[in-house]
Design an enzyme around this catalytic site. Structure first.
Site, PDB file in Angstrom:
ATOM      1  N   HIS A 117       0.850  -1.194   0.000  1.00 42.38           N
ATOM      2  CA  HIS A 117       0.000   0.000   0.000  1.00 42.38           C
ATOM      3  C   HIS A 117       0.889   1.249   0.000  1.00 42.38           C
ATOM      4  O   HIS A 117       1.933   1.271   0.651  1.00 42.38           O
ATOM      5  CB  HIS A 117      -0.931   0.003   1.213  1.00 42.38           C
ATOM      6  CG  HIS A 117      -1.967   1.064   1.122  1.00 42.38           C
ATOM      7  ND1 HIS A 117      -1.703   2.372   1.437  1.00 42.38           N
ATOM      8  CD2 HIS A 117      -3.249   1.023   0.686  1.00 42.38           C
ATOM      9  CE1 HIS A 117      -2.792   3.087   1.218  1.00 42.38           C
ATOM     10  NE2 HIS A 117      -3.754   2.299   0.766  1.00 42.38           N
ATOM     11  N   GLU A 174      -3.782   1.668  -7.651  1.00 39.98           N
ATOM     12  CA  GLU A 174      -4.206   2.841  -6.888  1.00 39.98           C
ATOM     13  C   GLU A 174      -3.289   4.017  -7.211  1.00 39.98           C
ATOM     14  O   GLU A 174      -2.185   4.114  -6.653  1.00 39.98           O
ATOM     15  CB  GLU A 174      -4.096   2.574  -5.388  1.00 39.98           C
ATOM     16  CG  GLU A 174      -4.937   1.429  -4.893  1.00 39.98           C
ATOM     17  CD  GLU A 174      -5.190   1.566  -3.395  1.00 39.98           C
ATOM     18  OE1 GLU A 174      -6.344   1.825  -3.035  1.00 39.98           O
ATOM     19  OE2 GLU A 174      -4.254   1.445  -2.608  1.00 39.98           O
TER      20      GLU A 174
HETATM   21  P1  PGA Z   1      -9.517   6.132  -0.048  1.00 45.00           P
HETATM   22  O1  PGA Z   1      -8.258   5.178   0.204  1.00 45.00           O
HETATM   23  O2  PGA Z   1     -10.628   5.249  -0.567  1.00 45.00           O
HETATM   24  O3  PGA Z   1      -9.829   6.711   1.292  1.00 45.00           O
HETATM   25  O4  PGA Z   1      -9.094   7.158  -1.048  1.00 45.00           O
HETATM   26  C1  PGA Z   1      -7.977   4.138  -0.677  1.00 45.00           C
HETATM   27  C2  PGA Z   1      -6.777   3.361  -0.218  1.00 45.00           C
HETATM   28  O5  PGA Z   1      -5.859   3.941   0.365  1.00 45.00           O
HETATM   29  O6  PGA Z   1      -6.707   2.161  -0.401  1.00 45.00           O
END
Ligand code: PGA
Length: 254
Positions: A97, A167
């Site tokens: 992450h 992401e």
């Molecule tokens: P968010 O975070 O949905 O609050 O933007 C996503 C993540 O960090 O996986």
């Protein structure tokens, strides 16, 4: 491969009490049981994993962890091992992450974590994503290198237990998510890069999720038009009833 959509709820460092953790998990479990095309994984902080777990096995509701140690066991103060998580009933673990990468995890650390997760018989949810985008497409090169680095040394026969969460870092915690057409483009690029490493079949079977500012309003459209296999949800996953609405919206996409 099941065509079910996969929704990962990454609770991050929330909520602050055990009571709230139980309440959020229970509500999520109840709604998940009614979904026809969607599986849900909640990833609570370590101390809430047991409380969030279901006593009865459920096809649509699973427990995940947000991270894991690269070590197997022994003198590593503050660390939590993959076999411990597996033993508590976790089936998924997030690796790479951006918030963990920002606090020191390199591609090499991420690949070691993936190896531990797979060895313990769990599925690795591997997060990748560029910090920024530029007109020359530098983000493609960045992503390719990050994917290659994160999967170095991972055996080909284990890749069916890998899910990639794309992401874009600039969308995490932001107000607006990436537009669905770009999500689609990036998801294809992730699959192609994965296929270059592990072969065409692995690329075809890979589940790619999108994460970053997903909420109950945009979730259905991102899955439908972004053509992703699911979502990694941060803030909205601990926000009831928003998460309930999000799950229903994704399930309706079918
Ligand atoms: P968010 O975070 O949905 O609050 O933007 C996503 C993540 O960090 O996986």
């Amino acid at each position: 491969m099941s065509s079910h959509k996969l929704i990962i709820g990454n609770w991050k460092m929330n909520p602050s009490t055990l009571e709230d953790a139980k309440r959020i998990a229970k509500r999520t479990r109840t709604v998940a049981a009614r979904l026809a095309h969607t599986e849900v994984v909640v990833c609570p902080p370590f101390p809430f994993i047991v409380a969030a777990s279901s006593r009865k096995p459920s096809a649509n509701f699973h427990i995940g962890a947000q991270s894991v140690s690269i070590e197997e066991g022994g003198a590593h103060t503050g660390e939590v091992g993959a076999s411990m998580l597996k033993n508590l009933g976790a089936e998924y673990v997030i690796a790479g992450h951006s918030e963990q990468r920002a606090s020191g995890d390199t591609d090499e650390t991420v690949s070691k974590k993936i190896a531990r997760i797979l060895e313990s018989g769990m599925t690795a949810i591997v997060c990748v994503g560029e910090k920024s985008r530029d007109e020359n497409g530098g983000h493609f090169e960045f992503l390719k290198n990050q994917i290659k680095g994160s999967f170095t040394g991972i055996a080909e026969d284990k890749v069916k237990h890998i899910v990639i969460a794309y992401e874009p870092v600039w969308a995490i915690g932001a107000k607006e998510a990436m537009v669905p057409s770009d999500v689609n483009e990036m998801s294809i690029f992730v699959k192609k890069t994965f296929a270059d490493i592990f072969g065409a079949e692995a690329g075809l079977k890979l589940k790619v999720l999108y994460g970053g500012a997903v909420n109950f309003r945009n979730a259905g459209e991102i899955v439908r038009s972004g053509r992703v296999d699911g979502l990694l949800v941060g803030r909205e996953s601990v926000n009831m009833p928003g998460f309930v609405e999000l799950l229903k919206a994704v399930d309706e996409v079918g």
